[in-house]
Write an enzyme that holds these catalytic residues in place. Structure first.
Site, short mmCIF file in Angstrom:
data_model
loop_
_atom_site.label_atom_id
_atom_site.label_comp_id
_atom_site.label_asym_id
_atom_site.label_seq_id
_atom_site.Cartn_x
_atom_site.Cartn_y
_atom_site.Cartn_z
N ASP A 124 10.72 -7.83 -1.36
CA ASP A 124 11.34 -7.79 -0.04
C ASP A 124 12.74 -7.23 -0.22
O ASP A 124 13.44 -7.58 -1.18
CB ASP A 124 11.38 -9.20 0.57
CG ASP A 124 11.45 -9.12 2.09
OD1 ASP A 124 10.94 -8.15 2.67
OD2 ASP A 124 12.02 -10.04 2.71
N ASP A 162 18.98 5.20 4.24
CA ASP A 162 19.59 6.05 3.21
C ASP A 162 20.71 6.96 3.72
O ASP A 162 21.73 7.11 3.03
CB ASP A 162 18.51 6.91 2.53
CG ASP A 162 17.73 6.13 1.48
OD1 ASP A 162 18.17 5.03 1.11
OD2 ASP A 162 16.67 6.62 1.03
N ASN A 213 0.84 -1.19 0.00
CA ASN A 213 0.00 0.00 0.00
C ASN A 213 0.88 1.25 0.00
O ASN A 213 0.40 2.35 0.23
CB ASN A 213 -0.92 0.02 1.23
CG ASN A 213 -2.12 -0.91 1.04
OD1 ASN A 213 -2.66 -1.02 -0.06
ND2 ASN A 213 -2.50 -1.60 2.09
N ASN A 214 2.18 1.04 -0.23
CA ASN A 214 3.12 2.15 -0.22
C ASN A 214 2.93 2.99 -1.49
O ASN A 214 3.18 2.52 -2.60
CB ASN A 214 4.55 1.57 -0.15
CG ASN A 214 5.62 2.63 -0.16
OD1 ASN A 214 5.52 3.62 -0.87
ND2 ASN A 214 6.65 2.42 0.62
N LYS A 259 5.99 3.27 -3.97
CA LYS A 259 6.26 2.06 -4.75
C LYS A 259 5.20 1.91 -5.84
O LYS A 259 5.51 1.53 -6.97
CB LYS A 259 6.22 0.82 -3.84
CG LYS A 259 7.40 0.71 -2.88
CD LYS A 259 7.33 -0.62 -2.14
CE LYS A 259 8.43 -0.77 -1.12
NZ LYS A 259 8.36 -2.05 -0.38
N PHE A 304 14.62 7.51 2.95
CA PHE A 304 14.03 6.87 4.13
C PHE A 304 14.94 5.74 4.58
O PHE A 304 15.97 5.47 3.95
CB PHE A 304 12.63 6.33 3.81
CG PHE A 304 12.64 5.17 2.85
CD1 PHE A 304 12.80 5.37 1.49
CD2 PHE A 304 12.54 3.86 3.33
CE1 PHE A 304 12.84 4.28 0.63
CE2 PHE A 304 12.58 2.78 2.46
CZ PHE A 304 12.73 2.99 1.10
N GLY A 305 14.54 5.07 5.65
CA GLY A 305 15.29 3.90 6.12
C GLY A 305 16.75 4.20 6.36
O GLY A 305 17.10 5.18 7.03
P1 IMP Z 1 10.79 -3.37 2.40
O1 IMP Z 1 10.99 -4.83 2.15
O2 IMP Z 1 10.71 -2.55 1.14
O3 IMP Z 1 9.65 -3.11 3.34
O4 IMP Z 1 12.09 -2.86 3.14
C1 IMP Z 1 12.51 -3.38 4.40
C2 IMP Z 1 13.34 -2.36 5.14
O5 IMP Z 1 14.58 -2.16 4.46
C3 IMP Z 1 12.72 -0.97 5.26
O6 IMP Z 1 11.92 -0.84 6.38
C4 IMP Z 1 13.95 -0.08 5.37
O7 IMP Z 1 14.43 -0.10 6.70
C5 IMP Z 1 14.97 -0.80 4.53
N1 IMP Z 1 14.98 -0.26 3.14
C6 IMP Z 1 14.37 -0.79 2.06
N2 IMP Z 1 14.60 -0.05 0.96
C7 IMP Z 1 15.40 0.96 1.37
C8 IMP Z 1 15.97 2.06 0.69
O8 IMP Z 1 15.84 2.27 -0.52
N3 IMP Z 1 16.73 2.90 1.44
C9 IMP Z 1 16.94 2.71 2.77
N4 IMP Z 1 16.40 1.72 3.46
C10 IMP Z 1 15.64 0.84 2.76
#
Ligand code: IMP
Length: 193
Positions: free
Chosen positions: A68, A151, A8-9, A12, A148-149
């Site tokens: 993932d 980065d 739901n992002n 993305k 985010f995350g």
């Molecule tokens: P997801 O599988 O896309 O939900 O990503 C899992 C986790 O990896 C996220 O909660 C972030 O902590 C980290 N993450 C995924 N993609 C990125 C990115 O492009 N930059 C920084 N952290 C990321």
């Protein structure tokens, strides 16, 4: 062709809708009225992506895909990896995750790391996976305000800045997710008919 994306992002969703164009209708989990957590309890990105896609398919029986992503740090034996979202604990913030990584890496000379995304697609009774990866290094401190995350502490090889110091377009162009999405898009366009 209608395909469900297990997310739901909004970022993305808009990225993939833009890349695929009008021939594809991409539905989110909200669009198919699916609520609640999707199980992801495996030890690898591949297994988790497949598990999520299979779960969605069992609910809607439409072509679908799930992704993932994990940050894999060489000196930490691939951690945080599949635990990237919750490395510092359930419901923790990105700040806590980065602080934990920087702390664990404080005396570590080898800063090599990679972001990796695996997308699992279920279509025509088959499961396919698409991988995107970018190599880089963990910085010694956070730099940059975008993204985010993790980065602010990830600097891709060949670039003088972290992902958080890049415009989103520049990051998407070279990122793990961007690379995996491009492979998926190529496959879907080739197999449209
Ligand atoms: P997801 O599988 O896309 O939900 O990503 C899992 C986790 O990896 C996220 O909660 C972030 O902590 C980290 N993450 C995924 N993609 C990125 C990115 O492009 N930059 C920084 N952290 C990321």
């Amino acid at each position: 062709m209608t395909i469900v994306f297990a997310t739901n992002n909004p970022n993305k969703l808009s990225e993939i809708r833009q890349l695929l164009g009008d021939e594809f209708e991409i539905l989110s989990l909200a669009d198919i009225d699916l609520e609640g957590d999707i199980p992801e309890d495996h030890e690898t990105l591949e297994e988790n992506a497949i598990q999520k896609a299979e779960y969605i398919f069992s609910k809607c029986e439409l072509p679908c895909f799930a992704d993932d992503t994990g940050l894999e740090i060489e000196a930490l034996d691939g951690r945080p990896g599949v635990y990237s979202a919750r490395y510092a604990g359930e419901d923790c913030l990105a700040e806590n995750n980065m602080a934990k990584v920087l702390e664990e890496m404080s005396d570590v000379h080898n800063r090599k790391a990679a972001f990796r995304t695996v997308i699992a697609l279920i279509m025509n009774g088959e499961i396919m996976t698409f991988e995107g990866k970018i190599d880089g290094e963990i910085t010694r401190e956070k730099r940059g305000l975008y993204g985010f995350g993790y980065d602010p502490i990830f600097q891709p090889d060949g670039h003088p800045v972290t992902f958080a110091e890049m415009w989103v377009e520049q990051k998407n162009e070279l990122s793990h997710r961007g690379r995996a999405v491009k492979k998926l898009v190529e496959f879907l366009k080739e197999n449209l008919n």
